[in-house]
Design a protein around this motif. Structure first.
Motif, mmCIF file in Angstrom:
data_model
loop_
_atom_site.group_PDB
_atom_site.id
_atom_site.type_symbol
_atom_site.label_atom_id
_atom_site.label_comp_id
_atom_site.label_asym_id
_atom_site.label_seq_id
_atom_site.Cartn_x
_atom_site.Cartn_y
_atom_site.Cartn_z
ATOM 1 N N SER A 110 0.842 -1.199 0.000
ATOM 2 C CA SER A 110 0.000 0.000 0.000
ATOM 3 C C SER A 110 0.872 1.241 0.000
ATOM 4 C CB SER A 110 -0.905 0.004 1.240
ATOM 5 O OG SER A 110 -1.719 -1.143 1.260
ATOM 6 N N GLY A 111 0.487 2.220 -0.846
ATOM 7 C CA GLY A 111 1.218 3.482 -0.898
ATOM 8 C C GLY A 111 2.487 3.430 -1.701
ATOM 9 N N SER A 112 2.672 2.368 -2.488
ATOM 10 C CA SER A 112 3.917 2.251 -3.248
ATOM 11 C C SER A 112 3.907 3.063 -4.541
ATOM 12 C CB SER A 112 4.194 0.775 -3.567
ATOM 13 O OG SER A 112 3.115 0.233 -4.321
ATOM 14 N N GLY A 113 2.721 3.518 -4.984
ATOM 15 C CA GLY A 113 2.651 4.343 -6.186
ATOM 16 C C GLY A 113 1.836 3.733 -7.303
ATOM 17 N N LYS A 114 1.130 2.642 -7.020
ATOM 18 C CA LYS A 114 0.360 1.960 -8.083
ATOM 19 C C LYS A 114 -0.764 2.862 -8.600
ATOM 20 C CE LYS A 114 -0.845 -1.355 -5.308
ATOM 21 N NZ LYS A 114 -0.289 -0.775 -4.103
ATOM 22 N N SER A 115 -1.565 3.406 -7.683
ATOM 23 C CA SER A 115 -2.676 4.262 -8.113
ATOM 24 C C SER A 115 -2.174 5.540 -8.768
ATOM 25 C CB SER A 115 -3.576 4.601 -6.917
ATOM 26 O OG SER A 115 -4.219 3.431 -6.431
ATOM 27 N N SER A 116 -0.968 5.973 -8.414
ATOM 28 C CA SER A 116 -0.404 7.172 -9.046
ATOM 29 C C SER A 116 -0.187 6.944 -10.540
ATOM 30 C CB SER A 116 0.922 7.551 -8.369
ATOM 31 O OG SER A 116 0.712 7.873 -7.005
ATOM 32 N N ILE A 117 0.176 5.721 -10.912
ATOM 33 C CA ILE A 117 0.367 5.415 -12.332
ATOM 34 C C ILE A 117 -0.959 5.552 -13.071
ATOM 35 C CG2 ILE A 117 0.964 3.569 -13.956
ATOM 36 C CD1 ILE A 117 2.964 2.554 -11.856
ATOM 37 N N LEU A 118 -2.030 5.024 -12.469
ATOM 38 C CA LEU A 118 -3.342 5.162 -13.098
ATOM 39 C C LEU A 118 -3.776 6.619 -13.157
ATOM 40 C CD1 LEU A 118 -3.451 2.099 -13.001
ATOM 41 C CD2 LEU A 118 -5.795 2.255 -12.148
ATOM 42 N N SER A 119 -3.451 7.400 -12.138
ATOM 43 C CA SER A 119 -3.799 8.822 -12.140
ATOM 44 C C SER A 119 -3.123 9.554 -13.282
ATOM 45 C CB SER A 119 -3.405 9.466 -10.802
ATOM 46 O OG SER A 119 -4.158 8.932 -9.735
ATOM 47 N N LEU A 120 -1.895 9.153 -13.592
ATOM 48 C CA LEU A 120 -1.192 9.781 -14.715
ATOM 49 C C LEU A 120 -1.792 9.351 -16.049
ATOM 50 C CD1 LEU A 120 2.518 9.532 -13.522
ATOM 51 C CD2 LEU A 120 1.094 11.571 -13.624
ATOM 52 N N ILE A 121 -2.188 8.086 -16.159
ATOM 53 C CA ILE A 121 -2.799 7.629 -17.411
ATOM 54 C C ILE A 121 -4.113 8.358 -17.646
ATOM 55 C CG2 ILE A 121 -3.818 5.639 -18.573
ATOM 56 C CD1 ILE A 121 -1.769 3.866 -17.173
ATOM 57 N N GLU A 122 -4.892 8.551 -16.591
ATOM 58 C CA GLU A 122 -6.161 9.270 -16.706
ATOM 59 C C GLU A 122 -5.956 10.777 -16.794
ATOM 60 O OE1 GLU A 122 -9.286 9.051 -17.006
ATOM 61 O OE2 GLU A 122 -9.943 7.022 -16.595
ATOM 62 N N ALA B 126 -14.414 0.884 -24.055
ATOM 63 C CA ALA B 126 -13.270 1.724 -24.416
ATOM 64 C C ALA B 126 -12.071 0.851 -24.757
ATOM 65 C CB ALA B 126 -12.932 2.661 -23.252
ATOM 66 N N PRO B 127 -11.144 1.349 -25.578
ATOM 67 C CA PRO B 127 -9.946 0.567 -25.923
ATOM 68 C C PRO B 127 -8.969 0.408 -24.767
ATOM 69 C CG PRO B 127 -9.866 2.738 -26.931
ATOM 70 C CD PRO B 127 -11.234 2.588 -26.356
ATOM 71 N N LEU B 128 -9.116 1.217 -23.716
ATOM 72 C CA LEU B 128 -8.221 1.143 -22.568
ATOM 73 C C LEU B 128 -9.061 1.017 -21.300
ATOM 74 C CD1 LEU B 128 -5.422 1.325 -21.263
ATOM 75 C CD2 LEU B 128 -5.573 3.820 -21.424
ATOM 76 N N LEU B 129 -8.814 -0.033 -20.531
ATOM 77 C CA LEU B 129 -9.584 -0.312 -19.313
ATOM 78 C C LEU B 129 -8.661 -0.254 -18.110
ATOM 79 C CD1 LEU B 129 -12.236 -1.276 -17.965
ATOM 80 C CD2 LEU B 129 -11.533 -3.630 -18.468
ATOM 81 N N LEU B 130 -8.987 0.600 -17.149
ATOM 82 C CA LEU B 130 -8.196 0.760 -15.922
ATOM 83 C C LEU B 130 -8.988 0.218 -14.741
ATOM 84 C CD1 LEU B 130 -6.881 4.423 -16.426
ATOM 85 C CD2 LEU B 130 -5.904 2.290 -17.274
ATOM 86 N N LEU B 131 -8.391 -0.696 -13.998
ATOM 87 C CA LEU B 131 -9.065 -1.332 -12.867
ATOM 88 C C LEU B 131 -8.225 -1.135 -11.614
ATOM 89 C CD1 LEU B 131 -9.950 -4.704 -14.662
ATOM 90 C CD2 LEU B 131 -11.445 -2.733 -14.352
ATOM 91 N N ASP B 132 -8.711 -0.308 -10.704
ATOM 92 C CA ASP B 132 -7.990 -0.030 -9.453
ATOM 93 C C ASP B 132 -8.699 -0.761 -8.321
ATOM 94 O OD1 ASP B 132 -6.517 0.912 -7.374
ATOM 95 O OD2 ASP B 132 -6.933 3.038 -7.724
#
Length: 1432
Positions: free
Chosen positions: A1228-1240, A1351-1357
């Motif tokens: 937790s808190g390693s930066g995974k959701s941050s990657i999705l935030s940048l993609i979005e 959509a062509p890109l699917l993000l699952l958090d």
């Protein structure tokens, strides 16, 4: 109710760990009751009045004393105008030809002028005093009203919050309370002032000419009767309007608090359409009735005003001809009645606001005096356990339905036991009733009273719909009976259709009958209801799946769990120890201010989902509870962390004998539970230990099937899919992963390019850098320069295109560069300049243009109506001249009757003119309010996510602003605008008339008129500052209220009601310096009113002097006097509306700031460097094509705006190949959701670039990019409204989505069967933010919404974190099918959900430390293997 201390230190006020003793502080939460009628209800909030000899200042500033002083001085100030009438009659008798000499005229004029001057000086002081007293008193009392309202709401039972949302509460606490403040402050003062003028005028009139006064008085009761009827009609229209406004505020709050999902799916226009067409349109229709009422009010009063002219000259001439009265007495009486009617006319706009304040106060009173069924303020009940050897909790034959879903059973004859000191687990599919049991244990509801509807509460959606249908049916029954039979057959047909879909007609009919709650919950051997509620909740701690933190430091959030009696010195060590137990201390101590770091409220912001859960666990542990309930409390944690916390809980449970209640979907976490209760469809299916429930011979196999499904998902590690195996090595190679997992991901290939990249970049000309204040960039990192951008582009394109890469920033236009510089200056602390008044006016005119014809008709009517007053002034002069005829009564009567007829015609004209004027302006203002709300919300929703991370942009504060600011502007563009135009036209026309009749008399009198306007401008400036200072705490308080009400379950569970009120009082504390601006504004108003009397004194003297010198005739003198005095009086009236325009000016300035603010998002123009095609394509086509291509992160660094010193991602190099399934895992808190935030593109990287299909993300509009992305967040977000509408929001065009497409998406998300069992199916209202659904049900609906987007890109958090094993397996299969042919990026802690991913990246502290396929990573024996082993 006692007021909070004002001398308490702020730290003491907000500290959650001081020795408080909740039961002592609960006196703040006493019920507020009053026998006063609603009109005087505000007075019930006054504190005890101190004795004058003990506290003179406290006595004088007491609200009741201020009201008394203001009332007396307002009455005295109201006498000034009737005194002018008396002096006017006295002066007339002294200057009438035939009875006076030149010296006598001059002497009488001088005498009257001096008396008038003295009255003006006295009036100056009285007017200043009454306005200051009323405004101060109403402010003080509404502060207490707001406090009491919040204190009453915070203790309501959960049934109340099921139907009333945080947005509505915040709106009432801000907008409605402000309406009451204005209505019972300055507006009440003006009305009393006008009534004093009315009463005094009537008394004076009856003294001077009783017969004429009696005839004219008949107009007064008629006017009062008309206004009484119109007041009743106003109440009839305003009550439903307030209810609709509350619903609208709730939708706005839900929208603004879920802005990430709103932007990710492009929902803004659809949510705004629902707000606009579903709510604001209805408000505008109700406004049509209000507009008509306002028009009738205004036309009535001005028609009667002109009728009084006609009647006075007609009947007055009769009395003079008979010799029963004098001309002076007639004129005095006439002007007394005229001023009385003018006072009523002036009171009309104030009365309208007073009615609104009255309705708002009534609505507030209903909720303040609402008595909850479960009342935390009740001090009775046990405060110790009944039997220590009894089970902790027992549920005896519980049948339960939620108050907002009274026809649907959540629990059906449930019986279960939670043994003291043991671990009891509740498991089962999503929606089986597990969380409902937790609610009953916390006594959020009682089974027997669960369906009791409080008469104050609105009907739930289902019952409201049925009530409406019953009313319609009753109407039809009185008319055509055959229609009913046809409808019955239709309903039968509908039921048959429902049966075909899985819900039989019998079941549907059963659901229509209200569930009767029953059963008993006991704690330690005694009825749960026999315990003191506050004490009971102090024994229990809860950690929910989506825990709520509040805007405060980590320390304060954890300390909120402390029991009473803990000193501040003890609190900090205990909190640190609790954080260590919750495995949270290691990341907390790394925060910028450590444990004192402030985090944002709600469920977003500085901390990740797992970090929030760990802080919430620490908050529960620091209480040292007797019972700890974990409702999916570790679902957002990685396996290793979860295991450590599980071990800690076992040790804590053994050490203290704590009772542990677990609600979980991961059955591995409850393997060692003493008892497991298996639930399904609201019933208990089985009970036993893990081993007992796993036996094949058990009658019920529900648990065994779920456990085997999870084990299969986790342990199938030796059977990889051939298709997956073939692509792993290729993908791993393409992302440049170090096979040993050493160092940072992918540094080798890109580092090799650095020498040429650096030299090339340096050889190009220095360029302006992009603004550093973009969403997601820290202002302290200006290194993201044009060179860096060029280098980033070069890293993608290769050394040969260095010059072209530099061109990325060179193509910025001068305008864009100026904008970038301005944004950068702002980020570096540059002062923000307020928009100049001139652009504000231009912007306002643009907004008003959409109703220009309404405004033009209304303004034209106001101009014509205002012009009627100078005409009346001219006619008055001629009529007075006729009354002065001596010796020829026939001629006197003939001329007077003629002038009376002209006034009657003028009255008939005014009846139409003022109706049209007020109606169209009020109607236009309703439309302006609607447009400003829509435009304001639209402007907010287009802002970058970083904007919403700011404390002043909290959803509660913005919700309050969206509700109140447009209303303030609308108030100034309706009836008040009509009055202002009338007054200005009257003033201008009167001055022109005066100049035409006698320029000598008029020019001398112009000087005080200029002083009037100077005083007016001073009043505007002072009151605008006062309103800003008075409303600022209201906005802060609204933000805090909205946040607290959104997490009211947490507040109740922690017993923090008293602390909430202390913090609220601190947040809403007003600036004490505001009173000096109020005093200055009141002085401007008083000066304006006094100038009317000073001007009258000047006219008395100067007009008499000109008359005595034969330079002015008597008819000219009276016409000039009438013109100048009425003009000055009109100018004086303008100042009674200064407060309204001050509020409107301030509010529109804020709205305009939203409208002109440009989102701080990095944008560059597309060039050939970042384009994979030479053909010109539309932006949307480019974005769609780009999202189908590879996603490449090149040396990306990311820092959140709230933590600019901490890098969430560090020089990340990553390639996500098109059409692959890529997963990220880690702690937790390693930066995974941050990657999705940048993609979005919720944030932009601080350094580096991100490309989609070779196209730099900054060269595409955010909307076009997001159109190709579907997103499922960790926290499921739904909106109040029909289920169909919620799912359709995921589509590109929700209006064209078919039921078949929605049902297909629901079926893939494994929730279609549940939807079909609902009484209204797809039309079922899911409640506030989906409150009627379980966590798993909400998450599946969100997955269905994402699937529908196609959509062509699917993000699952963490898209399946709230699902049970069976549902997760089914949904995962659906997601696997949905990912075919599209790029899928998944974040998960349950590694079973990502084992089939093409590439799995292990993220640690912002770096990728390991990448590869599932099998490959297991063979390496690195970090991924450790994570997998923790889950086996």
């Amino acid at each position: 109710m006692a007021s909070p201390r004002k001398d308490v230190d702020e730290a003491e006020v907000i500290s959650p760990c001081r020795s408080r003793g909740d039961i002592v502080d609960v006196t703040q939460l006493r019920p507020h009751r009053s026998r006063l009628p609603t009109f005087f209800y505000l007075l019930s909030f006054a504190p005890p009045c101190p004795a004058i000899w003990r506290d003179p200042r406290g006595f004088v500033t007491h609200p009741l004393v201020l009201y008394f002083i203001g009332f007396v001085t307002a009455l005295a100030a109201g006498v000034s105008m009737p005194s002018l009438d008396l002096l006017y009659g006295y002066w007339t008798n002294g200057i009438t030809p035939g009875t006076s000499t030149s010296s006598g005229i001059l002497a009488r004029s001088s005498q009257v002028a001096w008396i008038m001057t003295v009255i003006g000086v006295v009036s100056l002081g009285l007017n200043w005093l009454f306005l200051t007293c009323f405004a101060s008193a109403s402010h003080n009392l509404t502060v207490r009203l707001r406090h009491t309202y919040v204190a009453s709401i915070i203790v309501q039972d959960q049934a109340f919050f099921d139907v009333v949302g945080p947005g509505e509460i915040a709106s009432r606490a801000s907008k409605d309370v402000s309406t009451v403040r204005t209505a019972l402050g300055e507006k009440m003062a003006f009305i009393i002032w006008a009534l004093a003028t009315l009463v005094t005028g009537l008394i004076s009139a009856f003294i001077n000419a009783p017969r004429l006064a009696g005839v004219l008085f008949a107009l007064i009761p008629f006017t009062v009767l008309v206004f009484a009827v119109l007041g009743w009609a106003t109440d009839l229209v305003s009550t439903p309007a307030l209810a609709v406004e509350g619903k609208a505020a709730s939708l706005v709050e839900q929208t603004l608090s879920s802005v990430r999902i709103v932007q990710a799916f492009g929902m803004a226009q659809h949510l705004i359409r629902r707000l606009n067409e579903g709510m604001l349109e209805r408000l505008e229709r109700l406004g049509l009735g209000r507009s008509l009422i306002r028009g009738i009010e205004q036309s009535t009063i001005y028609t009667i005003l002109n009728l009084s002219y006609s009647t006075s000259f007609w009947f007055g001439s009769i009395q003079i001809a008979r010799g029963t009265t004098s001309v002076g007495a007639v004129l005095t009486t006439f002007f007394n009645i005229l001023n009385a009617l003018f006072a009523l006319a002036n009171a009309v706009p104030h009365l309208a606001i007073l009615f609104e304040g009255y309705v708002a106060l009534g609505s507030l009173r209903k909720q303040i005096e609402r008595v909850p069924v479960i009342d935390v303020r009740d001090q009775s009940g046990r405060k110790e356990a009944a039997k220590l050897d009894a089970p902790a909790f027992e549920l005896h034959d519980i049948t339960f339905a939620y108050p907002s879903r009274p026809f649907s059973k959540s629990l059906n004859h449930v019986s279960a036991t939670v043994q003291r000191g043991q671990v009891t687990a509740f498991v089962g599919p999503s929606g089986s009733g597990k969380t409902t049991i937790a609610s009953l244990l916390m006594r959020e509801y009682d089974p027997e009273t669960c369906n009791w509807r409080n008469p104050v509460d609105p009907l739930p959606e289902v019952e409201q719909r049925e009530a409406d249908e019953e009313k319609k049916a009753a109407k039809r029954k009185r008319g055509r009976l055959p229609l009913i039979k046809r409808e019955k057959s239709t309903e039968s047909g509908a039921s048959s259709t429902g049966a075909e879909k899985g819900a039989g007609s019998a079941d549907l009919e059963a659901k229509r009958s209200r569930v009767v709650g029953s059963g008993l919950v006991t704690y330690q051997g005694a009825d749960l209801r026999s315990y003191n509620l506050r004490w009971l909740r102090s024994q229990v701690a809860v950690v929910s799946q989506h825990p709520q933190l509040f805007t405060a430091s980590i320390f304060e959030n954890v300390a909120a769990g402390l029991r009473e009696g803990i000193s501040p010195d003890e609190a900090r060590p205990r909190c640190i120890e609790a954080l260590k137990k919750a495995d949270a201390w290691h990341f907390v101590e790394k925060l910028p201010q450590g444990i004192d770091t402030v985090v944002s409220g709600g469920r977003v912001g500085l901390l990740s989902g797992g970090q929030r859960q760990r802080v919430a666990i620490a908050r529960a542990l620091v209480r040292e509870p007797e019972v700890l309930i974990l409702d999916e409390g570790t679902s957002a944690l990685d396996s290793a962390t979860e295991d450590r916390i599980k071990v800690m809980l076992q040790e804590e449970q053994k050490k203290r004998g704590m009772t542990l209640v677990l609600i979980a979907h991961r059955l591995s976490t409850i393997r060692e539970a003493d008892k497991i209760v298996v639930m399904a469809k609201g019933e208990v299916r089985d009970q036993g230990t893990y081993d007992e429930l796993m036996r094949e011979e058990r009658d019920d196999q529900t648990f065994r099937e779920m456990a085997l499904a999870q084990q299969a998902a986790v342990t199938e590690v030796d059977d990889p899919s051939p298709k997956r195996r073939t692509s792993v090595s290729t993908l791993a190679t393409s992302t440049a992963i170090d096979g040993r997992g050493e160092g940072r991901h992918g540094r080798g290939t890109l580092d090799a390019r650095k020498p040429s990249l650096t030299s090339t970049a340096s050889s190009s000309n220095p360029l302006k850098r992009l603004p550093s204040s973009f969403s997601g960039r820290g202002a302290s990192h200006p290194e993201h320069t044009a060179k860096a951008v060029a280098a980033d582009a070069q890293a993608i394109a290769g050394p040969s295109t260095a010059q072209d890469a530099a061109g990325i920033t060179r193509v910025l236009s001068a305008k864009e560069q100026d904008g970038a510089a301005a944004q950068e200056e702002e980020a570096l602390g540059g002062d923000k300049k307020e928009p100049a008044p001139r652009p504000r006016m231009r912007a306002l005119f643009r907004i008003l243009a959409h109703r220009k014809w309404f405004f033009l008709v209304g303004i034209l009517g106001a101009i014509i109506g205002g012009g009627s007053f100078p005409v009346a002034g001219y006619l008055t002069g001629r009529a007075v001249d006729s009354l002065s005829i001596e010796g020829n009564n026939r001629e006197l009567r003939r001329q007077s009757d003629a002038w009376a007829l002209y006034f009657f015609i003028l009255a008939l004209a005014d009846l139409v003119i003022f109706l049209v004027n007020a109606f169209f302006l009020e109607l236009a203002s309703e439309s302006v309010v609607r447009k400003l709300k829509v435009d304001g919300l639209r402007a907010l929703l287009r802002q970058e996510i970083g904007f919403f991370d700011q404390e002043e942009s909290a959803s509660g504060a913005l919700t309050s602003a969206v509700s109140s600011h447009p209303s303030n502007v609308g108030a100034a563009t309706g009836l008040i605008l009509s009055q202002v135009i009338l007054s200005l036209t009257n003033l201008l026309g009167s001055l022109i008339l005066g100049l035409v009749l006698s320029w000598k008399a008029t020019l001398v009198c112009l000087a005080p008129v200029f002083v009037l306007f100077v005083a007016g401008f001073a009043e505007v400036a002072a009151l605008e500052r006062y309103e800003t200072m008075a409303s600022k705490p209201s906005g802060k308080a609204a933000a805090y209220i909205s946040e607290v009400m959104d997490g009211v379950r947490t507040v109740s569970a922690l017993g923090r009601e008293s602390e909430v009120m202390r913090t609220f009082d601190s947040e809403s504390r007003s600036d004490p310096h505001r009173y000096k601006f109020l005093a200055l504004g009141a002085l401007g108003f008083a000066t304006g009113q006094a100038m009317v009397l000073f001007l009258s004194a000047l006219v008395f003297y100067w007009g008499g002097k000109l008359l005595s010198e034969d330079e002015l005739g008597i008819s000219q003198l009276y016409a000039v006097f009438e013109a100048v005095i009425i003009g000055a009086f009109s100018a004086g009236r303008l100042f009674t509306y200064i407060g309204d325009y001050s509020r409107a000016y301030s509010s529109f300035g804020q709205i305009q700031a939203w409208l002109v603010r440009k989102p701080k998002v990095a944008m560059i123009e597309p060039t050939t460097v970042t384009s994979t095609t030479t053909e010109k394509q539309s932006e949307s086509d480019v974005a769609t094509s780009a999202t189908r291509g590879d996603i490449v992160f090149s040396r990306v660094e990311m820092r959140y705006p709230q933590r600019p010193q901490h890098a969430a991602l560090r020089s990340l190099d990553l390639t996500i190949q098109s059409g692959t399934n890529v997963a990220f895992c880690g702690t937790s808190g390693s930066g995974k959701s941050s990657i999705l935030s940048l993609i979005e593109r919720f944030y932009d990287p601080t350094r580096g670039t991100i490309t989609f299909g070779g196209v730099d993300s900054r060269s595409m509009s955010i909307e076009s990019l997001r159109a190709g992305i579907a997103y499922v967040s960790q926290d499921p977000v739904l909106f109040e409204g029909p289920l169909r509408w919620n799912i359709a929001l995921g589509a590109q065009d929700p209006t064209s989505v078919s039921d078949e497409a929605i049902e297909s998406a629901l079926e893939q998300a494994c929730i279609l069967d549940f939807v079909r069992t609902l009484p209204q199916g797809l039309e079922t209202d899911i409640g506030m933010k989906g409150a009627q659904l379980s966590g798993g049900q909400k998450q599946r609906l969100c997955i269905a919404r994402a699937i529908l987007r196609d959509a062509p890109l699917l993000l699952l958090d963490e898209a399946t974190s709230a699902l049970d094993a069976t549902s997760e397996k089914s949904v995962q299969r659906a997601l696997d099918r949905a990912s075919v042919g599209r790029t899928t990026v998944t974040i998960a802690h349950r590694l079973s959900t990502i084992r089939n991913a093409d590439v799995i990246h292990v993220v640690e502290e912002g770096d990728i430390v390991e990448s590869g396929g599932h099998e490959e990573l297991l063979k390496r024996g690195g970090r991924y293997r450790d994570l997998v082993a923790a889950q086996l």
